[in-house]
Design an enzyme around this catalytic site. Sequence first.
Site, PDB file in Angstrom:
ATOM      1  N   HIS A  70       0.848  -1.208   0.000  1.00 45.97           N
ATOM      2  CA  HIS A  70       0.000   0.000   0.000  1.00 45.97           C
ATOM      3  C   HIS A  70       0.879   1.252   0.000  1.00 45.97           C
ATOM      4  CE1 HIS A  70      -3.605   2.383   1.414  1.00 45.97           C
ATOM      5  NE2 HIS A  70      -2.612   3.182   1.796  1.00 45.97           N
ATOM      6  N   GLU A  71       1.822   1.302   0.929  1.00 45.51           N
ATOM      7  CA  GLU A  71       2.677   2.476   1.024  1.00 45.51           C
ATOM      8  C   GLU A  71       3.633   2.569  -0.163  1.00 45.51           C
ATOM      9  OE1 GLU A  71       2.071   4.790   3.002  1.00 45.51           O
ATOM     10  OE2 GLU A  71       0.651   3.714   4.285  1.00 45.51           O
ATOM     11  N   HIS A 118       1.872   4.210  -3.049  1.00 44.81           N
ATOM     12  CA  HIS A 118       1.873   5.668  -2.911  1.00 44.81           C
ATOM     13  C   HIS A 118       3.221   6.241  -3.366  1.00 44.81           C
ATOM     14  CE1 HIS A 118      -1.937   6.013  -0.985  1.00 44.81           C
ATOM     15  NE2 HIS A 118      -1.582   5.495   0.179  1.00 44.81           N
TER      16      HIS A 118
END
Length: 207
Positions: A66-67, A70
Amino acid sequence: MRIRFGRREILDLFAAWIALSVAFTLFLNPYLLEGATVAPIEDVFWAFARELLMSLGTVGVAFVLHELAHKVVAVRFGQVAAFRADYGMLFLAVVSALAGFIFAAPGAVVHRGRITPRESGLIALAGPVTNLALAAAFLPVALLAASTASAVATFGVTINLLLAGFNMLPVGPLDGKTVLRWDRRVYAGVAIPSIVLAVAALFGPGL
């Protein structure tokens, strides 16, 4: 495009991975806390260790990717980007899990540089969409694999749906607020199914 990680960023990612894994282990397995008052401590310890190991492998993948999503999209748009943990929120995640609910906002990918509202929205959207893709990848294993692999994959589906749905809420520093500010139609198209699936994963009958 080169993705670099500093020493502090690696430490922050590791700390968030551990704290979230512990929080989700406690939240999704409340019997561990109940058993601590009635069962032998050795049994509770090994049950917690087993569930934590599963959480590390699923929450770890869900959170890190997820990170990373980003960060990759931010770098793609010419940003200088790095993950920074919020240690106060990590503590709150564990404490809230002990209290029977969970609030998981472990930190964020901080980026700087000139950017448009569309680019900012796409950076925010990358994380939840990655979790939805991971849930879809775990699903066939959850449905078709043998018991142990199926249990791990089912946990992977649940974790990723929870992270996607939670992060699409349009509040505070969560991704949903940035996406909504950029485009209401895109927000509705991703947030509504994400939140519905998260609620189903949490309160539904299971796979």
